[in-house]
Design an enzyme around this catalytic site. Sequence first.
Site, PDB file in Angstrom:
ATOM      1  N   LEU A 230      30.307   6.046 -12.786  1.00  0.00           N
ATOM      2  CA  LEU A 230      28.930   6.625 -12.414  1.00  0.00           C
ATOM      3  C   LEU A 230      28.858   8.506 -13.086  1.00  0.00           C
ATOM      4  O   LEU A 230      29.855   8.710 -12.720  1.00  0.00           O
ATOM      5  CB  LEU A 230      28.906   6.708 -10.873  1.00  0.00           C
ATOM      6  CG  LEU A 230      27.567   7.324 -10.228  1.00  0.00           C
ATOM      7  CD1 LEU A 230      26.650   6.473 -10.638  1.00  0.00           C
ATOM      8  CD2 LEU A 230      28.017   7.506  -8.812  1.00  0.00           C
ATOM      9  N   ASP A 231      28.020   8.542 -13.524  1.00  0.00           N
ATOM     10  CA  ASP A 231      27.915  10.049 -13.895  1.00  0.00           C
ATOM     11  C   ASP A 231      28.908  10.500 -15.013  1.00  0.00           C
ATOM     12  O   ASP A 231      29.052  11.560 -15.355  1.00  0.00           O
ATOM     13  CB  ASP A 231      27.569  11.115 -12.625  1.00  0.00           C
ATOM     14  CG  ASP A 231      26.713  10.858 -11.838  1.00  0.00           C
ATOM     15  OD1 ASP A 231      25.662  10.100 -12.223  1.00  0.00           O
ATOM     16  OD2 ASP A 231      26.684  11.335 -10.629  1.00  0.00           O
TER      17      ASP A 231
END
Lengths: 287, 287, 287, 287
Positions: A230-231
Amino acid sequence: MNNQKLGTLLISCPDRQGLVAALAQVLSAHGVNIVDSIQHTDRGAEIFFQRIVFDLSEIATDRDTLGAAIEEVTTRFSMKYRLRFAGENRKKVALFVSKYDHCLYDLLLRHQMGELDCDIQMIVSNHDALAPVARQFNVPFSLLVKTKETKAQVEAQELALLAKNKVDLLVLARYMQILSDDFIRKFSGDIINIHHSFLPAFMGGRPHHRAHERGVKLIGATAHYATADLDEGPIIEQDVIRCSHRDEVSDLVRKGRDLEKIVLARAVRAHLDDRVLAYDNKTIVFE
Amino acid sequence: MNNQKLGTLLISCPDRQGLVAALAQVLSAHGVNIVDSIQHTDRGAEIFFQRIVFDLSEIATDRDTLGAAIEEVTTRFSMKYRLRFAGENRKKVALFVSKYDHCLYDLLLRHQMGELDCDIQMIVSNHDALAPVARQFNVPFSLLVKTKETKAQVEAQELALLAKNKVDLLVLARYMQILSDDFIRKFSGDIINIHHSFLPAFMGGRPHHRAHERGVKLIGATAHYATADLDEGPIIEQDVIRCSHRDEVSDLVRKGRDLEKIVLARAVRAHLDDRVLAYDNKTIVFE
Amino acid sequence: MNNQKLGTLLISCPDRQGLVAALAQVLSAHGVNIVDSIQHTDRGAEIFFQRIVFDLSEIATDRDTLGAAIEEVTTRFSMKYRLRFAGENRKKVALFVSKYDHCLYDLLLRHQMGELDCDIQMIVSNHDALAPVARQFNVPFSLLVKTKETKAQVEAQELALLAKNKVDLLVLARYMQILSDDFIRKFSGDIINIHHSFLPAFMGGRPHHRAHERGVKLIGATAHYATADLDEGPIIEQDVIRCSHRDEVSDLVRKGRDLEKIVLARAVRAHLDDRVLAYDNKTIVFE
Amino acid sequence: MNNQKLGTLLISCPDRQGLVAALAQVLSAHGVNIVDSIQHTDRGAEIFFQRIVFDLSEIATDRDTLGAAIEEVTTRFSMKYRLRFAGENRKKVALFVSKYDHCLYDLLLRHQMGELDCDIQMIVSNHDALAPVARQFNVPFSLLVKTKETKAQVEAQELALLAKNKVDLLVLARYMQILSDDFIRKFSGDIINIHHSFLPAFMGGRPHHRAHERGVKLIGATAHYATADLDEGPIIEQDVIRCSHRDEVSDLVRKGRDLEKIVLARAVRAHLDDRVLAYDNKTIVFE
C-alpha cells in the site's frame, strides 16, 4: 503534420553499444522519420530506456512490415517494448470511485476536452453517490458494494468486468477501498492510484489530519502505480501546495482537492501517452 | 562511469529523414556508446535539433578520427554542430558587473563548488566596488570606466581583453551599462544577461518600481542572450516569486535577488553544458 | 517613515474577549500608532496570538513608561510576550557548521546585505574547513572538535561560549553533529536547524540517497526548531524542488543546496523579525 | 465554533492614530470577540486597511445595535466599510461565458462543493454552446447575442437582468466579448475578469500565440477587476506554469486552462470572503 500518422515506440533493455543506431536504422529503412526521441540510461542498473515518436506519412512499406522489423530488432537486443500507432489500440480505462467527486469530474471533463487519449469504459463504485455524474457523461456505472465477507467475491466480479471490457488501465480516483493483493496480481493491466499526501510522508490513512497535527508548511499529493504494498508503488507524479497555521483540516482538504486532480491527471495523461516506464519501484517519465 | 570519458554533440539542421540513424551509426561504428540523447523537431520551421552524450571509454579509434567522421556526416546533412570532449576546451568566461554583488558571489561560489564547468577568466566592471570580491576568489579584476565620450574607446579595450583571453561567454551579472550594438556584433562569443523582470513584462529600466506600481502578485527574472534589441533576445530561463500588497519596492528588490541568482545560474549552467540552442529568437533548452 | 522608530510586540495567551481592544488602547493612550497588526486564534486550543508593529515617532510618553504599561496589560491577561524596539536588543546569533559551506556563505552574505537584523557573534565548528570563510567575513571562529569521549565536555565549553556572548539564537547551518538533549535543554535561547528533506519524509540520515531510492519527483528542505526529538521539532519553513529520473544523488545534493539556503534563510529571517511563535510542536509564522 | 455566528468587517480610511483601538472597543463593548484580524497601512498613500472577523455567539446586544455602533465609528473616522453577518446577504453572482467551458465547470463544481459562499443567479452567454452545462447544474441560462449594431441595446438588456436579480458580482469566465465602458460604469457591482496571460505581459488578444512566438519559459493567468481600460484593472491574483520549446500553442492552451481555472477561482473566493480591497488600481488581498 497529421497526428494520426504518428507511431510511438517505448523501449527498455540491458544497456549495450549500438542500440540507438539499430532502432534508428530500422525506422529509416522503412522510410519512417523520427520526429521526437528521448533516451535515458540508468548507469547504476545498466538499463537503457528510449521513447521514439515517428511519422508514418511517407512510410515505404506498411505498418505490419514495420512492426515485424521492429519485433526482429527488439528480440535481437532482448528489449521489452510497446509499439502503438495513433488511432489504433486506444487504451481502455476504468475509473474506480467512492464518494468524492473532484477527481472523477476532472478526468471526465479532460476526456471530454480531448486531453486524455483513451476510451473510458466504465465507472465502478462501492457507493451510488456518483452514479448521477456517470449519467451526465454517459459512462456505464457499476455499483459493486463490498463487505468484509463479500470482498473476495466482489473483486472476482470486478476482475471479470474489467476483463470483459478489455480494460488496460484502472484509475483509482479517490477510491476509498483497499484492493487485495490478489486483485492487484490478477489484473492484467496497470493501476494508478492518487494518495493525498507527499509520499513517503503520511502513508496510510488520514494524511491531512496528520499533516495538520505535524504543522507542515506544504501539503502534497502523489500519483503512483498500485502494488501489493500500500502506498509504496512506483511514483509517477507529485506536487505540493503551500499551507499555513491558518489552515484547518478542512482547508487542507479543500486545497488538496486541486492538487489531487492535477497530479492524477498528469500521471494518467503521461501513462496514456506511453511516456512512463516503471522499473525497480521507480518510474522514468519522459516529458 | 568516468565523466572524463564523455563527449557531447549538439546539432541543428533542416529536418529530413535519416538524420538520427546517420549520427547513431557513425558513433556506433567507432565503438562509442550513446548514453544520453534527446531530440526535438520544430514542425513549423522544419528544423531538427539533437543533443547526444556519448561514452568514449571503449572507443575503437581515437578522438581525431571520430571528429573527422562526425565532420563528414554533419557536412553531408548541412548540420550546424558543436562537438566537445569532456576535459578539453573548457569554456572561458568573463563576468561583467557593476555594484550589485549577489549574482557575482553566486556564480563564483557555484564555480568554486564545481557546479559550473568553465574557467572564469576575469571580472570587468565600471566601478571598483566589487574588486574585493574578485580578490577573495582570485579572479583578475579590470576596472574599465565608461563615460558617454569614452564608451566606444572603452568597449574596444573590452573587446581586446576578451579576445586576448579567448573568452567564449560573457555573463552580464547585473551589469548596469548598456553595451552598444557594435560591441554585441563584434564579440565573437555568446552574451547572457539577467533582467529583473518576467519578460516581456517590464522591459527596460526600474522593473521593480513598475511592478510595484502595477500591483502584480508575482515578480520575475529572465536570463536571455543579449542581442542588439535590448531585453528582446532569446530567453533561456525565467522564474517568478510571489509578492503581495505588503511588499514595498525594497522587498521586491530583496526577493528579486534570490530569483536573479538562481535564474542566471541555471541559464549559465545550461549554456556551459551545451544544452542550449538558439534559433528564431527563441531557445531550445535540453534538460 | 523612519524604521528606527518602530516597535514590535508579539503576544500569545488563552483566548478571551477584549484582548485586542486592551492592547490597542494601551498603545493609543501613549500616542503610539499601530502600523501593522495580525492576529490568529487557534480555535481548537483556544489560544490567541498577535503581532503588532507600532510607530513611536509621536509617542506621548517614553519607551520605559510604554513598556511598563504593556507589562501591566500582559500580566492582567496572562499573556506571554516579547517586546522589542528597533535598534535596541539586536539578537545575537551563533552559527554552527561542519564542512558544507553553502548555508554559511548564504547567511553571511545576507547579513552583509542587511537582510538579517542581528549580530553574528561567532561561528563554531568541529572542523577547520570553514575557518577561511569566517575570516573573509571577520567573524570569530571557534574550532571545537568532539569525540564520543569528549562530547559532554566540549558541549559544556560551547554552552559557556554561547552564554558569555549572550547568544539568543543558534543556527545549525548544516552542522553534522547531533547535539545532546542535555545541551538543548540547557541552552537558554532558540535553536534553528535545517534538514535536507521534506519532513516528516526521510527523517534521519542520508535523505537524498533515500529520496533517490524511493524515486520521488520532488525533494525538499525543512527549517525547524531543534528539540530533544531529532527532526521532530516545530517546522518553521519548508520548500521543494522538482527532480526526475535523470537526477542522480549528486544532482539531488546540488539542487538541495539551493533549497536549503533559501529555506533556512527564510526561517532565520522570520525568527529575527519576531514573526514566529512556537506552540504545541507547531509554529505560527506571521507574514 | 459555529461559523454562522461570524461577522466580517472590511475597512479602509485615511491613516490616523487610534483607529484600531476605536474599532476593537466598539466590538468589545457589545460582547463580541475578535477571532481574526489583519491590517495593512500603505505608508506612501497613508491609507489604513483592516479586515476583522468577529464572533457573535455571546453578543450582549443585537446585530442592529452593533451595526449602528459600527456605523457611528466609521463615520467619525471617514471610513469606507463593508459589514456582513454570516448567513445574511449572500452575494449574488452572474457568470458571463462564451464557448470555453473550463472556467464555467470549475466555478459551478466549486459552488456545488461549498467552496464559494454565494448564490449563482444566472449564466449569460452570446452563444448557446454552454446551455447544457447550465442545465446540468440547474442555473438559469440567458442567450444574449450581440452584434456591432445591437451591442448597446443588448448590454442594456443585460444590465436590466443584472439589476432585476440584484447581482453583486459579475464574473467574466472566459467571456470573449468586450464590455463597453458604459456597461462597466453603469453596473453597480463588481466585475472580475480572467486574462490568459501574466499581465502586463501579453495584454490584449491571442496571448498564448504571442507567448509562443516570444519563447517564454512560463505562461501565466491573471484575474483582475474589469475597468474601462482593458486588461488594466486592479490585479487580484496571478499564477504561472512552466513551459518549454516542446510546447506548441495548443499545449499552452491546455496548460493555460488549469491555470485560468485556479486563478479565477481563488480571486472569486477571495472577493466573496470579503478579503479584497481595491484602491489606486491595485488590490489588498488579505489571506
